[in-house]
Design a protein around this motif. Structure first.
Motif, PDB file in Angstrom:
ATOM      1  N   SER A   1       0.828  -1.202   0.000  1.00  0.00           N
ATOM      2  CA  SER A   1       0.000   0.000   0.000  1.00  0.00           C
ATOM      3  C   SER A   1       0.867   1.259   0.000  1.00  0.00           C
ATOM      4  O   SER A   1       1.834   1.342   0.753  1.00  0.00           O
ATOM      5  CB  SER A   1      -0.905   0.024   1.222  1.00  0.00           C
ATOM      6  OG  SER A   1      -1.611   1.261   1.294  1.00  0.00           O
TER       7      SER A   1
ATOM      8  N   ARG B   1      -0.213   3.992   1.118  1.00  0.00           N
ATOM      9  CA  ARG B   1      -0.587   4.673   2.350  1.00  0.00           C
ATOM     10  C   ARG B   1       0.384   4.300   3.466  1.00  0.00           C
ATOM     11  O   ARG B   1       1.076   3.278   3.402  1.00  0.00           O
ATOM     12  CB  ARG B   1      -2.004   4.293   2.772  1.00  0.00           C
ATOM     13  CG  ARG B   1      -3.106   4.853   1.887  1.00  0.00           C
ATOM     14  CD  ARG B   1      -4.459   4.440   2.420  1.00  0.00           C
ATOM     15  NE  ARG B   1      -5.553   5.143   1.751  1.00  0.00           N
ATOM     16  CZ  ARG B   1      -6.828   4.993   2.074  1.00  0.00           C
ATOM     17  NH1 ARG B   1      -7.172   4.187   3.072  1.00  0.00           N
ATOM     18  NH2 ARG B   1      -7.765   5.655   1.426  1.00  0.00           N
ATOM     19  N   ASP B   2       0.364   5.116   4.509  1.00  0.00           N
ATOM     20  CA  ASP B   2       1.207   4.827   5.664  1.00  0.00           C
ATOM     21  C   ASP B   2       0.325   4.385   6.832  1.00  0.00           C
ATOM     22  O   ASP B   2      -0.205   3.286   6.822  1.00  0.00           O
ATOM     23  CB  ASP B   2       2.048   6.052   6.015  1.00  0.00           C
ATOM     24  CG  ASP B   2       3.214   5.726   6.939  1.00  0.00           C
ATOM     25  OD1 ASP B   2       3.362   4.553   7.316  1.00  0.00           O
ATOM     26  OD2 ASP B   2       3.977   6.643   7.270  1.00  0.00           O
ATOM     27  N   ALA B   3       0.131   5.250   7.807  1.00  0.00           N
ATOM     28  CA  ALA B   3      -0.635   4.867   8.995  1.00  0.00           C
ATOM     29  C   ALA B   3      -2.093   4.557   8.680  1.00  0.00           C
ATOM     30  O   ALA B   3      -2.749   3.803   9.407  1.00  0.00           O
ATOM     31  CB  ALA B   3      -0.547   5.975  10.039  1.00  0.00           C
ATOM     32  N   ARG B   4      -2.634   5.135   7.612  1.00  0.00           N
ATOM     33  CA  ARG B   4      -4.041   4.908   7.270  1.00  0.00           C
ATOM     34  C   ARG B   4      -4.266   3.601   6.525  1.00  0.00           C
ATOM     35  O   ARG B   4      -5.405   3.250   6.230  1.00  0.00           O
ATOM     36  CB  ARG B   4      -4.568   6.076   6.442  1.00  0.00           C
ATOM     37  CG  ARG B   4      -4.598   7.397   7.192  1.00  0.00           C
ATOM     38  CD  ARG B   4      -5.345   8.483   6.427  1.00  0.00           C
ATOM     39  NE  ARG B   4      -4.779   8.712   5.107  1.00  0.00           N
ATOM     40  CZ  ARG B   4      -5.449   8.579   3.957  1.00  0.00           C
ATOM     41  NH1 ARG B   4      -6.711   8.220   3.976  1.00  0.00           N
ATOM     42  NH2 ARG B   4      -4.858   8.819   2.813  1.00  0.00           N
ATOM     43  N   SER B   5      -3.212   2.881   6.232  1.00  0.00           N
ATOM     44  CA  SER B   5      -3.346   1.640   5.474  1.00  0.00           C
ATOM     45  C   SER B   5      -3.811   0.494   6.368  1.00  0.00           C
ATOM     46  O   SER B   5      -3.144   0.148   7.358  1.00  0.00           O
ATOM     47  CB  SER B   5      -2.002   1.269   4.840  1.00  0.00           C
ATOM     48  OG  SER B   5      -2.023  -0.059   4.351  1.00  0.00           O
ATOM     49  N   ILE B   6      -4.939  -0.092   6.033  1.00  0.00           N
ATOM     50  CA  ILE B   6      -5.444  -1.243   6.781  1.00  0.00           C
ATOM     51  C   ILE B   6      -4.566  -2.463   6.555  1.00  0.00           C
ATOM     52  O   ILE B   6      -4.256  -3.203   7.494  1.00  0.00           O
ATOM     53  CB  ILE B   6      -6.903  -1.556   6.386  1.00  0.00           C
ATOM     54  CG1 ILE B   6      -7.823  -0.381   6.774  1.00  0.00           C
ATOM     55  CG2 ILE B   6      -7.383  -2.847   7.053  1.00  0.00           C
ATOM     56  CD1 ILE B   6      -7.868  -0.089   8.249  1.00  0.00           C
TER      57      ILE B   6
ATOM     58  N   GLN C   1      -1.507  -2.187   8.692  1.00  0.00           N
ATOM     59  CA  GLN C   1      -1.807  -2.402  10.104  1.00  0.00           C
ATOM     60  C   GLN C   1      -1.924  -3.896  10.409  1.00  0.00           C
ATOM     61  O   GLN C   1      -1.385  -4.388  11.409  1.00  0.00           O
ATOM     62  CB  GLN C   1      -3.101  -1.694  10.472  1.00  0.00           C
ATOM     63  CG  GLN C   1      -3.037  -0.174  10.439  1.00  0.00           C
ATOM     64  CD  GLN C   1      -4.405   0.455  10.663  1.00  0.00           C
ATOM     65  OE1 GLN C   1      -5.273  -0.136  11.300  1.00  0.00           O
ATOM     66  NE2 GLN C   1      -4.608   1.648  10.121  1.00  0.00           N
TER      67      GLN C   1
END
Length: 207
Positions: free
Chosen positions: A10, A12-17, A20
Motif C-alpha cells: 500500500s 498509504r502509511d498509517a491509514r493503510s489497513i 496495520q
C-alpha cells in the motif's frame, strides 16, 4: 528457524489497513516464534522499476554475454529473486485497486517471475515452477465484498491472479485473509476487521 518475507504494497502509511494487519500478524508471530527471522520490503514506498527492453534482453541471454547495461538492468531482479527464494514463508499485505493488485506489486511480480530462475518451460510447452515447499499468506483490504456466489464475485481479479501467478512458479499453498466491506459503514468495517484479526490469530497458532 523459519525465514519470513514480509511485503507491504500500500502507498498509504498509517491509514493503510493492510499495513496495520500485516504488522500485527508479524509482531504476534515474532512474539510466539522468536527464533524466526523476518525480511521486510516496503513496495508501497520503495517502488520497483517496471520491466523494460534491456531487462528483457538480459533475461533471454546468457550472463556471459551481458554488457554493463544489461547487467545493471537485471540486477534488481536477481536481488529480489534471491530474497524471495531465501524465504520459507511469505506475508503480503495487498489492497485491492480496481478489482486487482496495485501497480507497484505487479511490477514486483514481473521482476521475480522469471524464466530459468523461478520457472521453466518444459519440452511440451508447459510451465514448471521452481519455487517449492513454501507457504504464502495474503492479507487484503477491500472496500466491498467479493465472496463467491455474490454478484460482485465476478469482479475479483485480485485473488485469482495472485493464486495463478504464484502457482505458476510453484507456490500453491496460499491462504487469503480478506479485510473486506471497509467502505460499507462502521458496523460492517468493524465486523470485518474482527474477523480478519481472528483469522490472523489462527494463522499464528497453526500455520
Amino acid at each position: 528457524m523459519t525465514n519470513i518475507l514480509h511485503i507491504d504494497t500500500s502507498p498509504r502509511d498509517a491509514r493503510s489497513i493492510s499495513r496495520q494487519l500485516t504488522k500485527e500478524l508479524i509482531t504476534n508471530w515474532q512474539g510466539t516464534y522468536s527464533q524466526d527471522t523476518v525480511t521486510y520490503r516496503d513496495l508501497g514506498h520503495q517502488l520497483i522499476a517496471p520491466v523494460d527492453e534491456p531487462w528483457i534482453a538480459a533475461t533471454f541471454s546468457s550472463p556471459e554475454s551481458h554488457t554493463p547495461e544489461l547487467a545493471a538492468a537485471i540486477k534488481i531482479s536477481d536481488e529480489l529473486i534471491d530474497e524471495f527464494l531465501a524465504a520459507e514463508r511469505y506475508v503480503f499485505g495487498v489492497p485491492m485497486y480496481n478489482f486487482s493488485v496495485p501497480s507497484n506489486f505487479k511490477a514486483y511480480i514481473d521482476q521475480i517471475v522469471r524464466v530459468k530462475r523461478t520457472f521453466v518451460v518444459n519440452e511440451q510447452g508447459g510451465y514448471e515452477g521452481l519455487v517449492t515447499n513454501k507457504k504464502m499468506l495474503v492479507i487484503t483490504a477491500r472496500g466491498g465484498s467479493y465472496t463467491q456466489g455474490t454478484p460482485a464475485a465476478q469482479f475479483d481479479f485480485q485473488e485469482p491472479y495472485i493464486r495463478a501467478i504464484f502457482g505458476l512458479i510453484g507456490v500453491t499453498d496460499i491462504t487469503f485473509i480478506h479485510a473486506d466491506n471497509l467502505a460499507m459503514g462502521d458496523d460492517a468495517r468493524t465486523q470485518s476487521l474482527e474477523n480478519a484479526r481472528q483469522a490472523m490469530k489462527d494463522i499464528v497458532s497453526n500455520w
